[in-house]
Design a protein around this motif. Sequence first.
Motif, PDB file in Angstrom:
ATOM      1  N   CYS A  67       1.019  -1.216   0.056  1.00  0.00           N
ATOM      2  CA  CYS A  67       0.114   0.139   0.138  1.00  0.00           C
ATOM      3  C   CYS A  67       0.879   1.133   0.203  1.00  0.00           C
ATOM      4  CB  CYS A  67      -0.879   0.055   1.243  1.00  0.00           C
ATOM      5  SG  CYS A  67      -1.754   1.442   1.412  1.00  0.00           S
ATOM      6  N   ILE A 127       0.104   4.303   0.872  1.00  0.00           N
ATOM      7  CA  ILE A 127      -0.038   5.036   1.953  1.00  0.00           C
ATOM      8  C   ILE A 127       0.372   4.587   3.182  1.00  0.00           C
ATOM      9  CG2 ILE A 127      -2.012   6.136   3.336  1.00  0.00           C
ATOM     10  CD1 ILE A 127      -1.936   7.032   0.331  1.00  0.00           C
ATOM     11  N   CYS A 128       0.380   3.223   3.614  1.00  0.00           N
ATOM     12  CA  CYS A 128       0.750   2.959   4.962  1.00  0.00           C
ATOM     13  C   CYS A 128       2.004   1.786   4.741  1.00  0.00           C
ATOM     14  CB  CYS A 128      -0.357   2.553   5.854  1.00  0.00           C
ATOM     15  SG  CYS A 128      -1.271   1.084   5.290  1.00  0.00           S
ATOM     16  N   CYS A 162      -4.343  -1.360   0.820  1.00  0.00           N
ATOM     17  CA  CYS A 162      -4.653  -2.429   1.838  1.00  0.00           C
ATOM     18  C   CYS A 162      -5.951  -2.187   2.191  1.00  0.00           C
ATOM     19  CB  CYS A 162      -3.833  -2.247   2.767  1.00  0.00           C
ATOM     20  SG  CYS A 162      -3.827  -0.761   4.028  1.00  0.00           S
ATOM     21  N   CYS A 182      -7.423   3.743   3.038  1.00  0.00           N
ATOM     22  CA  CYS A 182      -6.045   4.186   2.570  1.00  0.00           C
ATOM     23  C   CYS A 182      -6.566   4.606   0.959  1.00  0.00           C
ATOM     24  CB  CYS A 182      -4.988   2.995   2.373  1.00  0.00           C
ATOM     25  SG  CYS A 182      -4.071   2.817   3.780  1.00  0.00           S
TER      26      CYS A 182
HETATM   27 ZN   LIG Z   1      -2.756   1.127   3.686  1.00  0.00          ZN
END
Ligand SMILES: [Zn+2]
Length: 61
Positions: free
Chosen positions: A10, A12-13, A25, A29
Amino acid sequence: MKAANNNNKCPICKEAATEKYHPFCSARCSEIDLGRWFKESYVIAGEKTSKSQSEEDDFDQ
Ligand SMILES: [Zn+2]
């Protein structure tokens, strides 16, 4: 052959992405990325517009 593991992370994270929300994920996100993209493109578009407008003004004079 499977692609590199990087593709399944992912953005984002950095957690493992899920098939359902690929390349993210989770829906959360995915929404964060969408909001970020929208905000950035909005700002860039605004800057571009005012910039090209003043450049055009200079050419006219
Ligand atoms: Zn994520």
